[in-house]
Write a protein that holds these residues in place. Sequence first.
Motif, mmCIF file in Angstrom:
data_model
loop_
_atom_site.group_PDB
_atom_site.id
_atom_site.type_symbol
_atom_site.label_atom_id
_atom_site.label_comp_id
_atom_site.label_asym_id
_atom_site.label_seq_id
_atom_site.Cartn_x
_atom_site.Cartn_y
_atom_site.Cartn_z
ATOM 1 N N GLN A 376 -7.808 58.686 -22.958
ATOM 2 C CA GLN A 376 -6.392 58.502 -22.429
ATOM 3 C C GLN A 376 -6.267 58.245 -20.825
ATOM 4 O OE1 GLN A 376 -4.240 62.262 -22.782
ATOM 5 N NE2 GLN A 376 -2.762 61.743 -21.244
ATOM 6 N N PHE A 377 -7.140 58.895 -20.013
ATOM 7 C CA PHE A 377 -7.028 58.630 -18.463
ATOM 8 C C PHE A 377 -7.778 57.491 -18.252
ATOM 9 C CE2 PHE A 377 -5.639 63.064 -18.890
ATOM 10 C CZ PHE A 377 -4.817 63.161 -17.895
ATOM 11 N N LEU A 378 -8.847 57.142 -18.931
ATOM 12 C CA LEU A 378 -9.565 55.728 -18.731
ATOM 13 C C LEU A 378 -8.553 54.537 -19.012
ATOM 14 C CD1 LEU A 378 -12.306 55.022 -17.462
ATOM 15 C CD2 LEU A 378 -13.229 54.765 -19.762
ATOM 16 N N SER A 379 -7.933 54.839 -20.276
ATOM 17 C CA SER A 379 -7.054 53.483 -20.671
ATOM 18 C C SER A 379 -6.006 53.532 -19.747
ATOM 19 C CB SER A 379 -6.589 54.015 -21.775
ATOM 20 O OG SER A 379 -7.412 54.178 -23.072
ATOM 21 N N GLU A 380 -5.444 54.599 -18.957
ATOM 22 C CA GLU A 380 -4.381 54.575 -17.942
ATOM 23 C C GLU A 380 -4.765 53.880 -16.827
ATOM 24 O OE1 GLU A 380 -1.376 57.867 -15.834
ATOM 25 O OE2 GLU A 380 -2.269 58.250 -17.934
ATOM 26 N N SER A 381 -5.964 54.253 -16.157
ATOM 27 C CA SER A 381 -6.323 53.845 -14.959
ATOM 28 C C SER A 381 -6.689 52.012 -15.529
ATOM 29 C CB SER A 381 -7.593 54.206 -14.599
ATOM 30 O OG SER A 381 -8.871 54.497 -15.237
ATOM 31 N N THR A 382 -7.199 51.680 -16.266
ATOM 32 C CA THR A 382 -7.708 50.628 -16.820
ATOM 33 C C THR A 382 -6.581 49.749 -17.032
ATOM 34 O OG1 THR A 382 -9.747 51.215 -17.815
ATOM 35 C CG2 THR A 382 -9.060 48.905 -18.363
ATOM 36 N N LEU A 383 -5.431 49.989 -17.689
ATOM 37 C CA LEU A 383 -4.175 49.103 -17.833
ATOM 38 C C LEU A 383 -3.347 49.117 -16.553
ATOM 39 C CD1 LEU A 383 -2.651 51.178 -20.991
ATOM 40 C CD2 LEU A 383 -3.538 48.729 -21.051
ATOM 41 N N ILE A 384 -3.521 50.092 -15.759
ATOM 42 C CA ILE A 384 -2.967 49.995 -14.294
ATOM 43 C C ILE A 384 -3.745 48.887 -13.608
ATOM 44 C CG2 ILE A 384 -2.662 50.948 -12.103
ATOM 45 C CD1 ILE A 384 -1.839 53.580 -13.444
ATOM 46 N N SER A 385 -4.876 48.865 -13.469
ATOM 47 C CA SER A 385 -5.810 47.783 -12.691
ATOM 48 C C SER A 385 -5.564 46.486 -13.422
ATOM 49 C CB SER A 385 -7.200 48.588 -12.863
ATOM 50 O OG SER A 385 -8.200 47.428 -12.231
ATOM 51 N N VAL A 386 -5.683 46.319 -14.791
ATOM 52 C CA VAL A 386 -5.703 45.009 -15.284
ATOM 53 C C VAL A 386 -4.060 44.461 -15.322
ATOM 54 C CG1 VAL A 386 -5.443 43.871 -17.636
ATOM 55 C CG2 VAL A 386 -7.351 45.394 -17.100
ATOM 56 N N SER A 387 -3.117 45.339 -14.960
ATOM 57 C CA SER A 387 -1.887 44.933 -14.763
ATOM 58 C C SER A 387 -1.617 44.281 -13.567
ATOM 59 C CB SER A 387 -0.878 45.983 -15.055
ATOM 60 O OG SER A 387 -0.820 46.381 -16.450
ATOM 61 N N GLY A 388 -2.145 45.071 -12.631
ATOM 62 C CA GLY A 388 -2.346 44.853 -11.190
ATOM 63 C C GLY A 388 -3.037 43.358 -11.013
ATOM 64 N N GLY A 389 -4.220 43.172 -11.749
ATOM 65 C CA GLY A 389 -4.810 42.003 -11.595
ATOM 66 C C GLY A 389 -4.190 40.873 -12.222
ATOM 67 N N MET A 390 -3.505 40.974 -13.341
ATOM 68 C CA MET A 390 -2.625 39.902 -13.927
ATOM 69 C C MET A 390 -1.579 39.435 -12.672
ATOM 70 S SD MET A 390 -2.653 40.903 -17.903
ATOM 71 C CE MET A 390 -1.727 39.571 -18.394
ATOM 72 N N ILE A 391 -1.034 40.454 -12.322
ATOM 73 C CA ILE A 391 0.104 40.007 -11.201
ATOM 74 C C ILE A 391 -0.537 39.398 -9.983
ATOM 75 C CG2 ILE A 391 1.672 40.951 -9.461
ATOM 76 C CD1 ILE A 391 2.395 43.250 -11.916
#
Length: 451
Positions: A376-391
């Motif tokens: 759960q928490f690893l998915s949250e940090s990864t999603l935040i990082s990947v979303s920031g990376g795409m932007i």
Amino acid sequence: MNIIHLFTRYFHDVIIAVEAILANKMKSMLTALGIMFGVAAVISMLAIGKGAQQEVLEQIKLVGVNNIIVTPSETALGSPDAPSGGGIGSVKRFSPGLTLRDAEAIQAAIPTVNKVSPVISLNYHAVLNGKSYPVSLEGVSPYYFELLNVQLADGEIFTQDQSERGLPVCVIGDNIKNRFFSTEDPIGKYIKCGDTWLQVIGLIERRDFTASASDELGISSTDNKIFVPVKTMLLRFKDRARVDPEILESVTRAGANSTVSGDQAATKAEDQLDKIIIQVEETEHLGVTADIIKRMLLRRHSDIYDFEVTVPELLLKQQQKTNDIFNIVLGAIASISLVVGGIGIMNIMLASVWERIREIGTRQAIGASRKDIIVQFLSESTLISVSGGMIGIILGVIMARLINVMADIQTIVSVFSVLVAFGVSATVGIVFGYIPAKRAANQDPVESLRH
């Protein structure tokens, strides 16, 4: 089958992570800022590096592969290897300047030399049907076009026979064609330069040209040029090798004057050629051949340094090496912001674990395992990082474009740089999100429910 099982097993944990991000949009956006700007900086820096590399490659094409360029120098200096003059009886040394015979001697005497083209440049006005246009008239050999990778859009270059006989034929640049033959085929037509009518037998293909190449390497665009055989230039236009009688008289007087010192006794005639372009067969022979050319010309010019020998490809490769080092430094500096962004994600996620400790305890109490909490928490940090990376990728492409337009620096965004940036952003999310996820999973359910 195992993959499907794992996906089914942990899909709910990922959904909970997405819901947590959407429930705290502002915090998630601020958390991702470091990744956004880090990725944008990396992409823009890699784009600058790629653009610089491409520009060097284009410049190598402009100056030709394995070429050596000999040009006249502004002043005539005595060779440092020659005995210093001065004293009684010294004779004034005279250099004929850079001549066609120098080019022929280089071609005949040095086995590592493949092709040679002398170059003579004069400014003229081309005239046709009452239209006059300033042009650069260049006398070259047929090898010139091959040595500098000049391609023809139509027609042909002058033959060896036309060159040897000095016939009035020419190959014109794209601007000349547009100026005088905009509505007709120029091949076979005539154009006047000075008092000579030249028959157009070829049209040069237009190509992109960078001003930096002209500044650093002394090359220029072919679009405003008319090319004629070098002997046509010497026979029908101007031969600067015809020595002024006054120069010969001054040299004779100086030789008779025994009090003239050797340091003062260096003079040269006006150069017949503006350039000699020499192609060497193999790249590894460039340095040695350049040294041999220098020694040969010194002997032919009475030990007077009235010329310069340049190896453009070696200069450009050195420039490329410097650019690569500079780009590595810029990329490293830009990558620091990615590390800072990752640390920011870890700090926010650690604080989030403490804020949501009751939620963690509740999930554990109803059957969630430690792996569920970690996912759960690893998915949250990864999603935040990947979303920031795409932007950040979008911002990086925009920044590269702005640098190109506003700073006039060539930038090229490659697929490789985008993939690297995306991969790094995902890795940062996983690496810096693991510690908070592990801490959340190690919480005691009973203690968590008491908060």
